[in-house]
Design a protein around this motif. Sequence first.
Motif, PDB file in Angstrom:
ATOM      1  N   LEU A 125       0.828  -1.203   0.000  1.00  0.00           N
ATOM      2  CA  LEU A 125       0.000   0.000   0.000  1.00  0.00           C
ATOM      3  C   LEU A 125       0.866   1.258   0.000  1.00  0.00           C
ATOM      4  O   LEU A 125       0.616   2.197  -0.778  1.00  0.00           O
ATOM      5  N   ALA A 126       1.895   1.285   0.852  1.00  0.00           N
ATOM      6  CA  ALA A 126       2.772   2.455   0.907  1.00  0.00           C
ATOM      7  C   ALA A 126       3.508   2.638  -0.418  1.00  0.00           C
ATOM      8  O   ALA A 126       3.660   3.764  -0.912  1.00  0.00           O
ATOM      9  N   GLY A 127       3.959   1.523  -1.011  1.00  0.00           N
ATOM     10  CA  GLY A 127       4.725   1.600  -2.249  1.00  0.00           C
ATOM     11  C   GLY A 127       3.904   1.978  -3.463  1.00  0.00           C
ATOM     12  O   GLY A 127       4.462   2.396  -4.483  1.00  0.00           O
ATOM     13  N   THR A 128       2.606   1.815  -3.398  1.00  0.00           N
ATOM     14  CA  THR A 128       1.756   2.116  -4.557  1.00  0.00           C
ATOM     15  C   THR A 128       0.790   3.278  -4.315  1.00  0.00           C
ATOM     16  O   THR A 128       0.032   3.635  -5.217  1.00  0.00           O
ATOM     17  N   PHE A 129       0.827   3.864  -3.141  1.00  0.00           N
ATOM     18  CA  PHE A 129      -0.160   4.896  -2.813  1.00  0.00           C
ATOM     19  C   PHE A 129      -0.017   6.116  -3.716  1.00  0.00           C
ATOM     20  O   PHE A 129      -0.997   6.796  -4.031  1.00  0.00           O
ATOM     21  N   SER A 130       1.195   6.423  -4.163  1.00  0.00           N
ATOM     22  CA  SER A 130       1.386   7.563  -5.070  1.00  0.00           C
ATOM     23  C   SER A 130       0.646   7.344  -6.383  1.00  0.00           C
ATOM     24  O   SER A 130       0.187   8.297  -7.017  1.00  0.00           O
ATOM     25  N   LEU A 131       0.538   6.084  -6.800  1.00  0.00           N
ATOM     26  CA  LEU A 131      -0.215   5.781  -8.021  1.00  0.00           C
ATOM     27  C   LEU A 131      -1.693   6.061  -7.809  1.00  0.00           C
ATOM     28  O   LEU A 131      -2.391   6.528  -8.716  1.00  0.00           O
ATOM     29  N   ILE A 132      -2.181   5.771  -6.592  1.00  0.00           N
ATOM     30  CA  ILE A 132      -3.581   6.077  -6.254  1.00  0.00           C
ATOM     31  C   ILE A 132      -3.786   7.586  -6.257  1.00  0.00           C
ATOM     32  O   ILE A 132      -4.795   8.093  -6.754  1.00  0.00           O
ATOM     33  N   ILE A 133      -2.806   8.317  -5.715  1.00  0.00           N
ATOM     34  CA  ILE A 133      -2.891   9.780  -5.680  1.00  0.00           C
ATOM     35  C   ILE A 133      -2.924  10.340  -7.099  1.00  0.00           C
ATOM     36  O   ILE A 133      -3.636  11.299  -7.389  1.00  0.00           O
ATOM     37  N   MET A 134      -2.156   9.728  -8.006  1.00  0.00           N
ATOM     38  CA  MET A 134      -2.129  10.199  -9.392  1.00  0.00           C
ATOM     39  C   MET A 134      -3.511  10.124 -10.035  1.00  0.00           C
ATOM     40  O   MET A 134      -3.868  10.958 -10.853  1.00  0.00           O
ATOM     41  N   THR A 135      -4.278   9.120  -9.673  1.00  0.00           N
ATOM     42  CA  THR A 135      -5.628   8.989 -10.238  1.00  0.00           C
ATOM     43  C   THR A 135      -6.622   9.911  -9.546  1.00  0.00           C
ATOM     44  O   THR A 135      -7.732  10.102 -10.038  1.00  0.00           O
ATOM     45  N   GLY A 136      -6.225  10.473  -8.393  1.00  0.00           N
ATOM     46  CA  GLY A 136      -7.131  11.325  -7.632  1.00  0.00           C
ATOM     47  C   GLY A 136      -8.097  10.551  -6.774  1.00  0.00           C
ATOM     48  O   GLY A 136      -8.973  11.125  -6.121  1.00  0.00           O
ATOM     49  N   MET A 137      -7.935   9.223  -6.703  1.00  0.00           N
ATOM     50  CA  MET A 137      -8.880   8.391  -5.975  1.00  0.00           C
ATOM     51  C   MET A 137      -8.539   8.258  -4.495  1.00  0.00           C
ATOM     52  O   MET A 137      -9.221   7.541  -3.767  1.00  0.00           O
ATOM     53  N   HIS A 138      -7.472   8.943  -4.056  1.00  0.00           N
ATOM     54  CA  HIS A 138      -7.159   8.869  -2.634  1.00  0.00           C
ATOM     55  C   HIS A 138      -8.262   9.512  -1.789  1.00  0.00           C
ATOM     56  O   HIS A 138      -8.444   9.157  -0.628  1.00  0.00           O
ATOM     57  N   TYR A 139      -9.020  10.437  -2.397  1.00  0.00           N
ATOM     58  CA  TYR A 139     -10.135  11.042  -1.654  1.00  0.00           C
ATOM     59  C   TYR A 139     -11.256  10.039  -1.421  1.00  0.00           C
ATOM     60  O   TYR A 139     -12.044  10.178  -0.486  1.00  0.00           O
ATOM     61  N   ALA A 140     -11.329   9.028  -2.278  1.00  0.00           N
ATOM     62  CA  ALA A 140     -12.343   7.997  -2.089  1.00  0.00           C
ATOM     63  C   ALA A 140     -12.047   7.142  -0.863  1.00  0.00           C
ATOM     64  O   ALA A 140     -12.919   6.427  -0.368  1.00  0.00           O
TER      65      ALA A 140
END
Length: 625
Positions: free
Chosen positions: A289-304
Motif C-alpha cells: 500500500l505504501a509503495g503504490t499509494f502515489s499511483l492512487i494519488i495520481m488517479t485522484g482516488m485517494h479522496y475515495a
Amino acid sequence: MNHQELGIKILELVGGEENVQSVIHCMTRLRFNLRDNNKVKRSELENLDGVMGTNISGSQFQIIIGNDVPKVYKEIIKNSNLNEDSNNGEKSGGRNVISAIFDVISGVFTPILPAIAGAGMIKGILAILSTFGWLDPASQTYIILNAIGDGAFYFLPILLAVSSARKFGSNPYIAATIAAAILHPTLTALFSAGEPVKFIGLPVIAAVYSSTVIPIILAIWIASHVEKFVDKFTHNSLKLIVVPTLTILFVVPVTLMTVGPLGVVFGDYLSSGLSFLFSDYGFIAMVLLAGTFSLIIMTGMHYALVPIMINNLTVKGIDYLMPAMFLANMGQAGAAFAVFLKSKNKKFKSLSLTVSITALMGITEPAMYGVNVRLKKPFAGALLGAAVGGLYYAFTGVAAYILGGSAGLPGVTSFIGPTFVHALIGLAVAFFAATIISYLLGFEDIPEENKEEMKADVAANLPVAEGDSVLISPVKGEVVKLSEVSDPTFSSEVMGEGIAIRPHDGKIVSPVNGVVTTLFRTKHAIGITSEEGAEILIHVGIDTVKLEGKHFEALIQQGDSVVVGQPLLEVDIDAIKQEGFDTVTPVIITNTTSFTKVDKTNLATVTHKDVLLRLEAENLNKSAV
C-alpha cells in the motif's frame, strides 16, 4: 499568466462553459465533470504556465494546479455562469458503476475536507497538550477545546448531507434537516436504552449515527429522488410546503429502518476486514500500500479512501490507510530532494527543493508532476522509498489514531498514540530511503538554457557588417520564393517582403535576438521584434489557423525575450500534411519600409545556422526593443 488569465484559459480549453456540468476543487486539483471529455484540448492545457498536469479518473477530468488551485477556481467561477452549488445541466451517461461510485465519493468529500482538516488538527493539538500534561482532561478549557475539535466529526452526517445534496442535485437544507433528525439526542437516547423500538408498528433497528459516513450518503441519495418525484407532481403554489414536508417525513423513517442500519453494519464489516488484513497480513499489506499509494494519488482516488479512514477511526479507533499516505508523501519529498542534490540546472534545482518542502507539508502533486514523474527514475525512487518506510511500519505496527489536518509533517498529530515515536522514525526512513535510491538511480538532467552562450554561438558563425541586421532561418527546409506561395496575401508582398521555407521538420526557432510581440491563440504564427527594430512574422503553413492550435506546441509566451536559435514552436508537420494543409512557412518583414534593402538567401535549402535574410537600413531605430 495570472490567476484570472489561467482560469479563463482553462475554461476555454476544457470545451468552454457549455461543456462543463460542474467543477469543484480539492487541495491541488480542479475537478471537472464534463459533457464530453473529447472536447478537451489536453496537450494545450498541460502546456499552460501554472498547470502541472491533467488526469482522467473515471469520467472526471482533473487539472493539477498545486497550492494556487483555490485562486484559479475562484476566477473560473467569477468569470462564468458556473457556481459551487449546482450542476450546469444533467449528467452525461456512459460511466460504469465503479467510476460513478468514485465520482460520488470524491464529489461528496472534497468540499468538506477543509472542515475535517481543521477539526482534526485541533484534536491533534489537544492530544499533545494532554499527553505531555500541559492541559488537564478534566478542566473546562479541555472540554471546550475538545468540543471544538470533535464537533465536525460528531456532526459529520450533517456536513455530508449538505455536500451529498449538492452532488445529487437536491436541496442541501432539506438534507441537513434529515441528518439533524437522525442525530437528535432524543433518538440517540431511545436507541441506547436497549429496548425494542417501533415506528407506526414497524421495527426500527437501533444504531448510533454520530460520526458515521455511509448511512447519510445513502439517505440523501434516496432523498434526492423522493424530492424530485414529489416536486414533479406538486403544484407550484404548494411546492414550498409540500415538497420538504413529504421528503423529510418519508426519508427519515426509511433511513432509521433500512439504509441507516445497513450502512452502519457495512461500515463495521469494512473496518473489521481492514483490521484483519493489516493484523494478519500487515507485512505485505503495508509495504504494498505504501509503495503504490502515489499511483492512487495520481488517479485522484485517494479522496475515495477518506470515508474509509474516518469509518476506521470511529469504529475501531485506529486506521492503517492514512500511514501509507504519509509514507507515499515522504517518498515523493525525498525523491525531489535527491533531484535538488544532483541536478546541475540552477532553476530546476531550486524548483526541486521548493516542491520537496511542499511535499513534506502534505501537498505532493508539485513534486510528483513537476519533478519526479517528469524525470521518471526519481518517481520509481519515491515508490521504493515509501515501500521501505512501509516495511518499518509493518514491523512496528504503526497506526493512525486521529484524523489530522494533512498527510504531511503538520499532520503528524494523527499518530499520537502508542506507536507515535515509530511513526516519526518511519517517516524519516521513507524520506531518506527515497532520497538515497533516487540519487543512486540517477536521471537525465534538465539542460540549463544559457541564452548568452546560445547567442554567442550563433553570432560567431554570422559575420555581420556594421549597420546590417540578419535573420537566420527559423526552419530547416527547402527555400521557396514568396511569389510562389499559394496565398496571395503573402505572394503579393502586401504584408511585406520576405521568403518562405518548406519545412523538413517541425522545430521553429527564433531568427533574431528580440521579443515575442505576438503569439497567435492558434499558435500557427508568431510575431517577433528584433533588437535592431525589425518586425518579423513567421507563419507556419497556409490556412493553418483553421486547425485551432491542433498539432502546434508553443515553447514561449507572448512578451518573452528570446535569442537567436531559441526554440519557439514544436509542430507536427506530418500531421498537418495529413489534414490537407500546405506547410510552406513564410517569413515576412512586416515593416519592410523601414529598410533600404532586403537581401534574400541564394541557398536552395537552409538550416538553423544559415542566414535567410539580410536587412540594411541607414535610419533603423535600434532602440525599438
